[in-house]
Write an enzyme that holds these catalytic residues in place. Structure first.
Site, mmCIF file in Angstrom:
data_model
loop_
_atom_site.group_PDB
_atom_site.id
_atom_site.type_symbol
_atom_site.label_atom_id
_atom_site.label_comp_id
_atom_site.label_asym_id
_atom_site.label_seq_id
_atom_site.Cartn_x
_atom_site.Cartn_y
_atom_site.Cartn_z
ATOM 1 N N HIS A 23 24.625 -2.822 -66.604
ATOM 2 C CA HIS A 23 25.139 -3.211 -65.375
ATOM 3 C C HIS A 23 26.290 -4.155 -65.343
ATOM 4 O O HIS A 23 26.384 -4.924 -64.228
ATOM 5 C CB HIS A 23 24.031 -3.773 -64.389
ATOM 6 C CG HIS A 23 23.948 -3.409 -63.135
ATOM 7 N ND1 HIS A 23 24.861 -3.762 -62.172
ATOM 8 C CD2 HIS A 23 22.896 -2.672 -62.285
ATOM 9 C CE1 HIS A 23 24.489 -3.355 -61.002
ATOM 10 N NE2 HIS A 23 23.485 -2.705 -61.030
ATOM 11 N N HIS A 26 15.548 -0.888 -60.198
ATOM 12 C CA HIS A 26 15.801 -1.250 -61.539
ATOM 13 C C HIS A 26 14.505 -2.020 -62.148
ATOM 14 O O HIS A 26 14.664 -2.744 -62.680
ATOM 15 C CB HIS A 26 17.042 -2.346 -61.446
ATOM 16 C CG HIS A 26 18.151 -1.769 -60.965
ATOM 17 N ND1 HIS A 26 18.724 -0.845 -61.387
ATOM 18 C CD2 HIS A 26 19.139 -2.387 -60.336
ATOM 19 C CE1 HIS A 26 19.759 -0.368 -60.935
ATOM 20 N NE2 HIS A 26 20.420 -1.616 -60.172
ATOM 21 N N GLU A 78 27.588 2.893 -64.589
ATOM 22 C CA GLU A 78 26.285 2.857 -65.113
ATOM 23 C C GLU A 78 25.712 4.213 -65.641
ATOM 24 O O GLU A 78 25.268 5.103 -64.770
ATOM 25 C CB GLU A 78 25.156 2.292 -64.124
ATOM 26 C CG GLU A 78 25.437 1.017 -63.487
ATOM 27 C CD GLU A 78 24.927 0.656 -61.967
ATOM 28 O OE1 GLU A 78 23.650 0.737 -62.166
ATOM 29 O OE2 GLU A 78 25.518 0.419 -61.101
HETATM 30 C C1 BGC Z 1 22.692 0.104 -57.400
HETATM 31 C C2 BGC Z 1 23.039 -0.710 -56.044
HETATM 32 C C3 BGC Z 1 22.407 -2.008 -55.979
HETATM 33 C C4 BGC Z 1 23.111 -2.680 -57.372
HETATM 34 C C5 BGC Z 1 22.425 -4.230 -57.414
HETATM 35 C C6 BGC Z 1 23.261 -0.643 -58.469
HETATM 36 O O1 BGC Z 1 22.611 -0.040 -59.658
HETATM 37 O O2 BGC Z 1 23.102 1.593 -57.155
HETATM 38 O O3 BGC Z 1 22.668 -0.012 -54.962
HETATM 39 O O4 BGC Z 1 23.205 -2.722 -54.831
HETATM 40 O O5 BGC Z 1 22.629 -1.805 -58.340
HETATM 41 O O6 BGC Z 1 21.176 -4.141 -57.521
#
Ligand code: BGC
Length: 350
Positions: free
Chosen positions: A178, A106, A315
């Protein structure tokens, strides 16, 4: 009906943060904050007219700064993972933050989820437009990237999120939202009884660290398959490599009808409340994440206690780590071209 701006507290360095509330003619509401261009609340009626807030979140900005999990946040410049925390663009290598097991998740330590966005309320459209000038080199990515994220609450009970941006150098542009949804209400417990449908026959396979191997696997008939609606909990504990590695669903679904513009790609339903959420996007992929790593006993809005699997995310995105796999659609935004993508979360009851 209308909009309202109130205080959402102050950041640790004393900056005022706002909470913007939009309410449509049907009485459905959303709350967004300029901290992370985050969706804080979605208040919507169940089949008996009872209003509940169906996204997980916190009461003020402080909790957003203290906790991980990206609740409701705008994630970018690149969402999901990049192997080795580096990318090559036009033959040049760019080093990104290693914030997860040697990889970039991210966009690292200074993602769009953790910055204060400028904003403008467009009253007549029931919309909030967030803007950010992402300077050349921010998070390690090349190019001055000017990005807007606009949330619109429509009279059809849709939360429409439009992302639009341009860069002066070739860069990666791959933003998502998210939000963790729980259609029974954010404090109502687990989501394993929700029914899910996803318009996909394949996933991008990941390794034990959730990094794509490059394999695109046909999942028809497997525990990953949501072509025929089924409860999220039905196969989540199946003896299947991808579910074991992900501690549940945490995978990119390769969407059908790519290149066909905005189309319905997923639907979740909660039989108990009767709430249904449709997801529409023009994106090529969607990450189904079943909140496997939500902090145990964490305190959310109004003192609600959250546990793993109390919310699910859908997402919309390019396939993760696209830059390292020639068989994945490219997430590169060419200099001067427009990044333009829309995702809609639409609510109804049955
Ligand atoms: C990811 C997860 C992660 C979460 C929070 C999601 O987009 O795929 O693996 O734990 O985000 O960071």
């Amino acid at each position: 009906m209308g909009s309202k701006i109130s205080s959402f507290g102050k950041t640790a360095d004393g900056k005022e943060v706002s909470l913007i509330t939009l309410v449509n003619k049907n009485g459905m509401g959303i709350e967004v904050t300029n901290y992370g261009a985050t969706l804080v609340a979605v208040t919507v009626a169940d089949r008996d007219g009872r209003i509940d807030d169906v996204v997980l979140g916190y009461d003020d900005v402080t909790d957003y700064t203290l906790h991980g999990g990206y609740l409701g946040a705008t994630v970018g410049r690149n969402c999901n993972r990049i192997h080795g925390a580096k990318v090559a663009i036009d033959g040049k290598e760019y080093i990104l933050d290693d914030n997860e097991n040697g990889n970039n998740l991210h966009s690292g330590f200074h993602g769009y989820n953790s910055l204060l966005w400028d904003f403008e309320v467009i009253e007549e459209e029931l919309a909030v437009k967030f803007t950010h000038h992402s300077a050349d080199g921010e998070q390690g990515f090349p190019g001055n990237f000017d990005i807007t994220v606009t949330y619109t609450l429509t009279e059809e009970n849709e939360v429409k999120i439009h992302y639009c941006g341009t860069s002066d150098k070739d860069t990666i542009a791959n933003l998502t939202n998210h939000s963790y949804f729980n259609l029974g209400g954010h404090g109502s417990g687990g989501i394993l009884e929700h029914t899910m449908w996803i318009d996909s026959d394949a996933i991008t396979v990941t390794d034990a660290r959730s990094i794509p191997t490059g394999e695109i696997r046909d999942i028809k008939g497997s525990p990953m398959d949501f072509n025929t609606p089924k409860k999220i909990g039905k196969d989540i504990s199946a003896d299947y490599d991808q579910l074991i590695q992900g501690a549940g669903y945490d995978h990119n679904y390769v969407l059908k009808n790519q290149g066909c513009g905005l189309r319905k790609i997923a639907e979740a339903a909660d039989e108990k409340s009767g709430r249904v959420m449709e997801v529409l996007t023009d994106s090529v992929g969607v990450q189904l994440y079943t909140g496997n790593f939500i902090d145990k006993d964490s305190r959310g809005k109004g003192g609600a206690v959250y546990q793993p699997r109390h919310g699910f995310c859908l997402e919309t995105q390019y396939y993760p780590d696209a830059n390292h796999h020639e068989n994945f659609p490219s997430s590169i935004l060419k200099a001067g071209e427009r990044y333009d993508t829309t995702t809609v979360y639409k609510f109804r009851v049955k």
